[in-house]
Design a protein around this motif. Sequence first.
Motif, short mmCIF file in Angstrom:
data_model
loop_
_atom_site.label_atom_id
_atom_site.label_comp_id
_atom_site.label_asym_id
_atom_site.label_seq_id
_atom_site.Cartn_x
_atom_site.Cartn_y
_atom_site.Cartn_z
N VAL A 58 0.84 -1.20 0.00
CA VAL A 58 0.00 0.00 0.00
C VAL A 58 0.87 1.25 0.00
O VAL A 58 0.60 2.22 -0.72
CB VAL A 58 -0.95 0.00 1.22
CG1 VAL A 58 -1.72 1.31 1.31
CG2 VAL A 58 -1.93 -1.17 1.13
N ALA A 59 1.94 1.23 0.80
CA ALA A 59 2.84 2.39 0.88
C ALA A 59 3.52 2.67 -0.45
O ALA A 59 3.68 3.84 -0.85
CB ALA A 59 3.89 2.17 1.96
N ILE A 60 3.90 1.63 -1.16
CA ILE A 60 4.55 1.82 -2.46
C ILE A 60 3.57 2.42 -3.46
O ILE A 60 3.92 3.28 -4.28
CB ILE A 60 5.14 0.49 -2.96
CG1 ILE A 60 6.35 0.12 -2.10
CG2 ILE A 60 5.52 0.56 -4.43
CD1 ILE A 60 6.85 -1.29 -2.29
N GLY A 61 2.29 2.01 -3.39
CA GLY A 61 1.27 2.65 -4.21
C GLY A 61 1.10 4.11 -3.86
O GLY A 61 0.94 4.97 -4.75
N ALA A 62 1.16 4.43 -2.56
CA ALA A 62 1.03 5.81 -2.12
C ALA A 62 2.21 6.65 -2.60
O ALA A 62 2.06 7.80 -3.02
CB ALA A 62 0.94 5.87 -0.59
N LEU A 63 3.43 6.08 -2.54
CA LEU A 63 4.61 6.78 -3.05
C LEU A 63 4.46 7.11 -4.54
O LEU A 63 4.77 8.22 -4.98
CB LEU A 63 5.86 5.93 -2.85
CG LEU A 63 6.57 5.96 -1.50
CD1 LEU A 63 7.73 4.96 -1.50
CD2 LEU A 63 7.08 7.35 -1.17
#
Length: 337
Positions: free
Chosen positions: A255-260
């Motif tokens: 999820v964090a990589i998508g947010a980045l």
Amino acid sequence: MTLHDVARAAGVSLATASRVLGGSARKVAAEYERKVLAAAAELNYTPDLSARAMRGRTDTVALVADDLTTPSIALVVAAMERQARTVGAFVSVAQTRGVPERQFATVRTLCAFRPRALVLTSTRVEGTARNLRLVEELRAYQRNGGRVVIYGSVDLPFDSVRFDDRASARKVGEHLGATGHRRVLILSGTPDRAFAAERVTGFTEGLTAHGVTPRDIGTAECEVSRQGGYGAVFDALAAGRLDGVDAIVAVNDVVAIGALSACRDAGIDVPGRLSVTGFDDVPLASDVTPRLATLALPHAAGGARAVEMALSDAVGRDPFHEVVVGEFRARESCAPR
């Protein structure tokens, strides 16, 4: 080719061939072992596992997982396989997508093959009425001599290697609060993920312990995937929910990589404008730009430990629960305010 053919070709008794190829604890002379192994290789003999299962149990550890496509489960499966091979066992894998009916049907089918042990790694198995049939099936399997180990954050009456998601997530919140972050948006996953709720609680506790007021901590539900994190950032941006926010906390690294990625496409500077943190420390977390700050869980070590417990002799004792707390990895995606 049968075991009789191997014994005949090696010039040994059927019992000797069986001890060499069947994993018996009774040893045979090295000379006879070499002859049996050479004959088996020459004849391309493989053991009849179905027949062995009728007599006892196979040397299989059956892993039942929600989703086999996540980076963390890849680490777990590889570590389980390595550990199982050290004692001559191997790992078979089944996927259920966390659907209770599929979990029950999968476990029932696997039990019919008489594996030596079952390891469940799931974020959607709970000791509730909805899953009562599954729990009873696992109990029956264990009463009949099998071993059950739970890997992950699920609380069931079997041996387990459990990650303390709440205590681990608290470390993320504490780091953010201690480094001056005061307005935070948590990408919280979906309500059906038990681990997600625990992590959100831990994030919040860590933040408030370091001076962040509860009203300045927002949450946004999203699919637990890269696309979920990406879409959640753009939704929050359109709704004005990122105004003044100085940190995005994701429920896991994917999820964090998508947010980045969403921040990059939206022209939001990370970490200059806001920080982004993840959870798990999958290999990709240190390869993205900026490198992702995250809470590292020892998935490989946990997977190996789960198989070690599954293959141990645990007759007549109460369930053993091993609890693991992760460590925060400060990287370039998170900077002091």
